[in-house]
Design an enzyme around this catalytic site. Sequence first.
Site, PDB file in Angstrom:
ATOM      1  N   GLU A  86       0.993  -1.112   0.118  1.00 54.99           N
ATOM      2  CA  GLU A  86       0.027   0.119  -0.016  1.00 54.99           C
ATOM      3  C   GLU A  86       0.842   1.309   0.158  1.00 54.99           C
ATOM      4  OE1 GLU A  86      -2.880  -0.551   3.070  1.00 54.99           O
ATOM      5  OE2 GLU A  86      -3.977  -1.845   2.185  1.00 54.99           O
TER       6      GLU A  86
ATOM      7  N   GLU B  55     -10.155  -5.479   9.226  1.00 54.99           N
ATOM      8  CA  GLU B  55      -9.204  -4.350   9.061  1.00 54.99           C
ATOM      9  C   GLU B  55      -8.089  -4.819   7.982  1.00 54.99           C
ATOM     10  OE1 GLU B  55      -8.357  -1.645  10.160  1.00 54.99           O
ATOM     11  OE2 GLU B  55      -6.451  -1.325   9.982  1.00 54.99           O
TER      12      GLU B  55
ATOM     13  N   GLY C 115      -3.578 -16.166  -6.295  1.00 58.36           N
ATOM     14  CA  GLY C 115      -4.336 -16.820  -7.109  1.00 58.36           C
ATOM     15  C   GLY C 115      -4.719 -18.389  -6.909  1.00 58.36           C
TER      16      GLY C 115
ATOM     17  N   ASN D  58      -6.578   0.985  -5.726  1.00 57.54           N
ATOM     18  CA  ASN D  58      -6.225  -0.236  -5.505  1.00 57.54           C
ATOM     19  C   ASN D  58      -7.031  -1.095  -6.429  1.00 57.54           C
ATOM     20  OD1 ASN D  58      -5.425  -3.017  -4.876  1.00 57.54           O
ATOM     21  ND2 ASN D  58      -5.535  -2.353  -2.710  1.00 57.54           N
ATOM     22  N   LYS D  59      -6.844  -1.263  -7.762  1.00 52.75           N
ATOM     23  CA  LYS D  59      -7.867  -1.730  -8.612  1.00 52.75           C
ATOM     24  C   LYS D  59      -8.095  -3.125  -8.559  1.00 52.75           C
ATOM     25  CE  LYS D  59      -9.940  -1.115 -13.373  1.00 52.75           C
ATOM     26  NZ  LYS D  59     -10.564  -2.698 -13.247  1.00 52.75           N
TER      27      LYS D  59
ATOM     28  N   TYR E 142     -13.086  -7.668  -4.596  1.00 54.01           N
ATOM     29  CA  TYR E 142     -14.144  -7.733  -3.693  1.00 54.01           C
ATOM     30  C   TYR E 142     -15.487  -7.343  -4.338  1.00 54.01           C
ATOM     31  CZ  TYR E 142     -10.712  -6.949  -0.043  1.00 54.01           C
ATOM     32  OH  TYR E 142      -9.563  -6.991   0.820  1.00 54.01           O
TER      33      TYR E 142
END
Lengths: 171, 171
Positions: free
Chosen positions: B27, B91, B101, B132-133, B139
């Site tokens: 990140e 979190e 994967g 954050n593609k 998600y």
Amino acid sequence: MRFTICAAKPEDCKDIERMIMELAVYEKMPDQVKISHKELERDGFGPNPFYQCLVAEVPEELMSKDGHTKVGYALFFYTYSTWKGRTVYMEDLYVMPEYRGKGIGKALMATVAKVAKEQHCVRLQFSVLDWNKPSLDFYLAKGAEDLTAKEGWHFLRFHGIALDNLAQEAP
Amino acid sequence: MDFTIRAATLEDCKDISRMILELAEHEKVSDQIKITQRDLEQDGFSKNPFFHGIIAEVPEHLKSRDGHTKVGYSLYFYTYSSWKGRAVYMEDLYVMPEFRGKGIGQALMAKVSQLGLAAGCNQLNFTVLDWNKSSLDFYRKQGCWDVTSELGYHCMRCEGDALEHLAQGDL
């Protein structure tokens, strides 16, 4: 104006339920409230409460037009940042419209911050709707940062069928 | 791939600390990590833990290039929605790059959902950075929705001096 801020008791849950609904009406989502004082009593008062709550109360002679003396609340719980450690999340902060501008909201928030510091929390977090300019101004004036605007954080959520489907895949 | 998902123990804090740093590097904020293995031990494994953890582990013969068998984790805690009741907040969700994967991230998230539902929660919440593609796609594919984009909620934070002043009532 004279008022007190105290930790909520189970018998406060009916007033907290009332004020939760008032806040939801203000946020233009009253149909989203699904819990009642029963869940609040069950979940806030026991050996492992899901939340803590503070209630702002005025004396009898200052009661509201509808006869209420419980005129504001702050609902919060402890969370954790894997970067910084213990944090507090303030889920709700609300003062009835006729009692605003008298320092009650500030006092509720300051008390949440004080409790947070006592528990060695290093952050106080909460969320605000982007159109809610009075609240955004109130918080930004106190030194809060808008992490969505500044860093690009978005809240994501699973609920309902999507949550059930996800859970069914658990090993 | 052969892996197991289990509850984290005190002994796992060293690996959790390692993986927190790896996630922070992903990140792009590794200089922001202020908590240590010891903080994790105190805050996650005491009478009133601030968080819970689950670990993804592979057998010895599948260990990582650096010799690790603990290859992923999720850190979560219980929260409260004044509209919907009990909720769970995830979190962190992390899988070491060489083990991605293979369904491990999916299994970790599914386990958090399962544990949340078992505790009476009806929401799983978390945050993702808007750039954050790959995470956002992961998600969204599972059926979650973006509360920030759809409803306009912004994440807000008070920390450092702002939190000090707030707690002291210097508003």
